[in-house]
Enzyme design. Structure first.
Site, PDB file in Angstrom:
ATOM      1  N   GLU A 110       0.878  -1.162   0.000  1.00  0.00           N
ATOM      2  CA  GLU A 110       0.000   0.000   0.000  1.00  0.00           C
ATOM      3  C   GLU A 110       0.918   1.214   0.000  1.00  0.00           C
ATOM      4  OE1 GLU A 110      -2.813   0.055   3.225  1.00  0.00           O
ATOM      5  OE2 GLU A 110      -3.559   2.017   2.597  1.00  0.00           O
ATOM      6  N   ARG A 115       4.826 -12.750   9.738  1.00  0.00           N
ATOM      7  CA  ARG A 115       5.525 -11.506   9.440  1.00  0.00           C
ATOM      8  C   ARG A 115       6.826 -11.442  10.237  1.00  0.00           C
ATOM      9  NH1 ARG A 115       1.866  -7.601   9.104  1.00  0.00           N
ATOM     10  NH2 ARG A 115       3.220  -5.864   9.512  1.00  0.00           N
ATOM     11  N   LYS A 123       4.042   0.731   9.535  1.00  0.00           N
ATOM     12  CA  LYS A 123       4.201   2.010   8.838  1.00  0.00           C
ATOM     13  C   LYS A 123       3.576   3.153   9.622  1.00  0.00           C
ATOM     14  CE  LYS A 123       2.915   0.117   4.924  1.00  0.00           C
ATOM     15  NZ  LYS A 123       2.400  -0.052   3.571  1.00  0.00           N
TER      16      LYS A 123
HETATM   17  P1  ATP Z   1       2.386  -2.195   7.973  1.00  0.00           P
HETATM   18  O1  ATP Z   1       1.647  -2.880   9.075  1.00  0.00           O
HETATM   19  O2  ATP Z   1       3.829  -2.015   8.230  1.00  0.00           O
HETATM   20  O3  ATP Z   1       1.726  -0.949   7.500  1.00  0.00           O
HETATM   21  P2  ATP Z   1       1.240  -3.582   5.810  1.00  0.00           P
HETATM   22  O4  ATP Z   1       1.054  -5.047   5.819  1.00  0.00           O
HETATM   23  O5  ATP Z   1       0.027  -2.751   5.995  1.00  0.00           O
HETATM   24  O6  ATP Z   1       2.388  -3.246   6.821  1.00  0.00           O
HETATM   25  P3  ATP Z   1       1.594  -3.359   3.034  1.00  0.00           P
HETATM   26  O7  ATP Z   1       2.135  -2.243   2.251  1.00  0.00           O
HETATM   27  O8  ATP Z   1       0.151  -3.677   2.932  1.00  0.00           O
HETATM   28  O9  ATP Z   1       1.971  -3.093   4.536  1.00  0.00           O
HETATM   29  O10 ATP Z   1       2.479  -4.660   2.804  1.00  0.00           O
HETATM   30  C1  ATP Z   1       2.818  -5.167   1.562  1.00  0.00           C
HETATM   31  C2  ATP Z   1       3.188  -6.611   1.719  1.00  0.00           C
HETATM   32  O11 ATP Z   1       4.263  -6.745   2.621  1.00  0.00           O
HETATM   33  C3  ATP Z   1       2.029  -7.411   2.280  1.00  0.00           C
HETATM   34  O12 ATP Z   1       1.894  -8.600   1.519  1.00  0.00           O
HETATM   35  C4  ATP Z   1       2.430  -7.681   3.689  1.00  0.00           C
HETATM   36  O13 ATP Z   1       1.919  -8.907   4.102  1.00  0.00           O
HETATM   37  C5  ATP Z   1       3.950  -7.680   3.620  1.00  0.00           C
HETATM   38  N1  ATP Z   1       4.515  -7.273   4.897  1.00  0.00           N
HETATM   39  C6  ATP Z   1       4.289  -6.138   5.566  1.00  0.00           C
HETATM   40  N2  ATP Z   1       4.939  -6.118   6.742  1.00  0.00           N
HETATM   41  C7  ATP Z   1       5.614  -7.288   6.822  1.00  0.00           C
HETATM   42  C8  ATP Z   1       6.472  -7.878   7.800  1.00  0.00           C
HETATM   43  N3  ATP Z   1       6.767  -7.263   8.929  1.00  0.00           N
HETATM   44  N4  ATP Z   1       6.982  -9.106   7.527  1.00  0.00           N
HETATM   45  C9  ATP Z   1       6.687  -9.723   6.391  1.00  0.00           C
HETATM   46  N5  ATP Z   1       5.888  -9.239   5.438  1.00  0.00           N
HETATM   47  C10 ATP Z   1       5.340  -8.031   5.638  1.00  0.00           C
HETATM   48 MG    MG Z   2      -1.610  -3.233   4.472  1.00  0.00          MG
END
Ligand code: ATP
Ligand code: MG
Length: 553
Positions: free
Chosen positions: A33, A257, A267
């Site tokens: 995102e 994760r 984020k």
């Molecule tokens: P955040 O909670 O940091 O905002 P998010 O999952 O909302 O993370 P996205 O931009 O939606 O962030 O993530 C893109 C991809 O990266 C998704 O498939 C998510 O599952 C993966 N991802 C995000 N954070 C992690 C993590 N800590 N470890 C492994 N994969 C991750």
């Molecule tokens: Mg997300």
């Protein structure tokens, strides 16, 4: 380190799917995102998605999951692309969920036509109240029995902008008593009069995550849609929507994760650190972002090795920050050029060395001869580290002390005869004599010394600012502590040395090169550097300082 590694659970799934001819080839996607910069956790998902497709001859799409107009920005889009390329991966297609808005809208209409979606006028409080709890079933909304015709009309009016934010939503009609709360008539579209970074003001209704992600996967024929564990309960809805819409059957798989000690990884929290000024920006070298790690001197190889080492798990865990540091240290040990820098200088004067004379001494650039060598100027006045001298030496002290001998790296053996203090009692000058027969590589002195220290010829030295970084947080898991995570920020996470002395060869340093400051750690040039004001970042210390108390500046 090429021992046969057993397959991880996703590789097993993919191998089975290919062997059983379920798919001819696989397609994965990385779906960020664009509401922040990528962090080390994302790099795990990137290595996984791109690595899996590469291993099995498939493809990986980069898809921006940009269905929430409010938090998204093109600045983030650019940084994400830049970071993925830097990590060493190439996507097959650059795609945007927002490009599917028309298609997703038509899917919503299709659900309505099938009697599987309805417009609900209830307030969000009312919807929440009727949702029930994990132990109590929910109740039907009074709007649930609207006719298909009425739903079609209302939904098109929602799209046309007739209603205000929150006045109506579109919900999937599943089962308000379902054991999975997410299946209790989830909201799939909401009204949001907001400008979108790509579609502008074309839309005032936006699909919810659950009605965009799986549909986008399907549109792109994604075979293996890999996400993190918190999406397990969403899988049932993911499958239900694909089945009812009769679209390409993508499948969702979940892995744990990455969480890491002494940092935060969401984020939302990283954004707070940036906007509230706890760090200098998303690329502050203390941040766990890819851009922060890059600026700190991390190599793409070291991050990929790290992701490989931690593997793919199905259970959440907390990975030691020291493992990441280990990976970069290993990588830099074999690739970083060795140079000399004195971070906390004190003057050493060689009383028996000719005034005004300069010798060029050969010094190796690496741990062995393969990286070549350079010539270092040597003269009567040198800078050495304050900590390499002790007025009253401790037991087993092999460095300088009154009467003691030490080797100056790549140069001569010197003996300390005397020292001078300033009015405050600090050591100001150390006076030594050198042994002319002890020149490195040509030593005929027969003298054996146990200590070797680094130095810089004072008249030839360049100066630089050096930034030493420590952990950003004082506690292992700031997110798990009570209260605000920011209360646990380490106040000593940045120590700036205003005036260190470095080899003049480092005036030509560039941001992409990495250096080992002998005995001091790995360093790289910071992007704040100018020709007249060099700034170096410490990437990592030479040894693991793990377990040591947080430094008091
Ligand atoms: P955040 O909670 O940091 O905002 P998010 O999952 O909302 O993370 P996205 O931009 O939606 O962030 O993530 C893109 C991809 O990266 C998704 O498939 C998510 O599952 C993966 N991802 C995000 N954070 C992690 C993590 N800590 N470890 C492994 N994969 C991750
Ligand atoms: Mg997300």
């Amino acid at each position: 380190m090429s021992e046969e590694k057993s397959l991880n659970f996703l590789e097993e799934i993919v191998e089975n799917d290919l062997q059983s001819k379920k798919y001819k080839s696989i397609i994965t996607r990385f779906p960020p995102e664009p509401n922040g910069y990528l962090h080390i956790g994302h790099s795990k998902a990137i290595c996984l998605n791109f690595g899996l497709a590469a291993k099995y001859g498939g493809k990986t799409n980069l898809r921006f999951d940009d269905t929430n107009p409010v938090t998204e920005d093109t600045e983030y889009v650019e940084s994400i692309k830049n970071d993925i390329k830097w990590l060493g991966f190439n996507w097959s297609n650059e795609l945007y969920a927002s490009d599917y808005f028309d298609k997703i809208y038509s899917y919503a209409v299709l659900l309505i036509e099938k009697g599987l979606a309805y417009v609900d006028d209830s307030t969000s409080e009312e919807i929440a109240r009727l949702k029930g709890t994990p132990t109590e079933p929910g109740k039907d909304s009074i709007y649930r029995s609207r006719s298909i015709e009425e739903n079609i009309l209302l939904f098109s009016e929602m799209k046309a902008g007739k209603y205000k934010d929150g006045e109506k939503v579109l919900r999937a009609k599943i089962d308000m008593t379902h054991t999975n709360m997410l299946m209790r008539d989830p909201i799939i579209y909401r009204i949001k009069h907001a400008h979108h970074h790509r579609t502008g003001d074309k839309w005032c209704i936006y699909p919810m995550y659950d009605f965009a992600h799986g549909q986008s996967d399907s549109i792109e024929n994604i075979t293996h849609s890999i996400c993190t564990l918190e999406f397990i309960p969403h899988r049932e809805l993911y499958d239900w929507l694909i089945e009812k819409l009769e679209i390409f059957p993508s499948h969702q798989y979940e892995f744990a994760r990455l969480n890491m000690t002494y940092t935060v990884m969401s984020k939302r929290k990283l954004l707070q650190l940036v906007t509230e000024g706890h760090v200098s920006g998303w690329d502050d070298p203390r941040m766990p972002t890819i851009s922060g790690l890059r600026r700190k001197g991390y190599t793409p190889e070291s991050i990929r090795t790290f992701c490989d080492k931690i593997g793919i798990a199905k259970r959440e865990n907390l990975i030691d920050l020291s493992l990441l540091e280990f990976c970069v240290r290993e990588d830099l040990n074999s690739s970083a050029k060795r140079v000399m820098a004195v971070l906390d200088p004190v003057k050493l004067i060689i009383t028996n060395y000719e005034e005004g004379k300069t010798e060029e001494l050969k010094s190796e650039n690496g741990p062995d001869e393969s990286m070549g060598f350079r010539f270092l100027p040597f003269s009567k006045e040198l800078w050495i580290e304050k900590e390499d001298f002790m007025e009253v030496p401790a037991k087993k002290w092999f460095r300088l002390a009154p009467g003691a001998m030490v080797r100056l790296k790549s140069a001569y053996i010197v003996k300390c005869d005397d020292f001078i203090k300033d009015s405050e009692g600090n050591i100001k000058e150390i006076h030594c004599t050198y042994i002319p027969e002890s020149k490195s590589g040509h030593d005929t002195s027969g003298i054996a010394v146990k200590g070797t220290i680094h130095w810089i010829s004072a008249p030839h030295a360049a100066s630089a600012e050096v930034r030493l970084y420590d952990r950003l947080f004082k506690v292992e898991n700031p997110s798990a502590e009570e209260g605000d995570f920011k209360e646990h920020i380490n106040p000593y996470s940045l120590h700036i040395i205003k005036n260190a002395f470095i080899e003049s060869s480092l005036k030509e340093a560039n941001v992409n090169e990495r250096y080992q400051f002998i005995r001091k750690g790995y360093f790289c040039l910071d992007t704040d550097s100018t020709k007249d004001h060099l700034v170096f970042n410490r990437t990592v210390t030479l040894k693991d300082a793990w377990g040591k108390e947080v430094k008091k500046a």
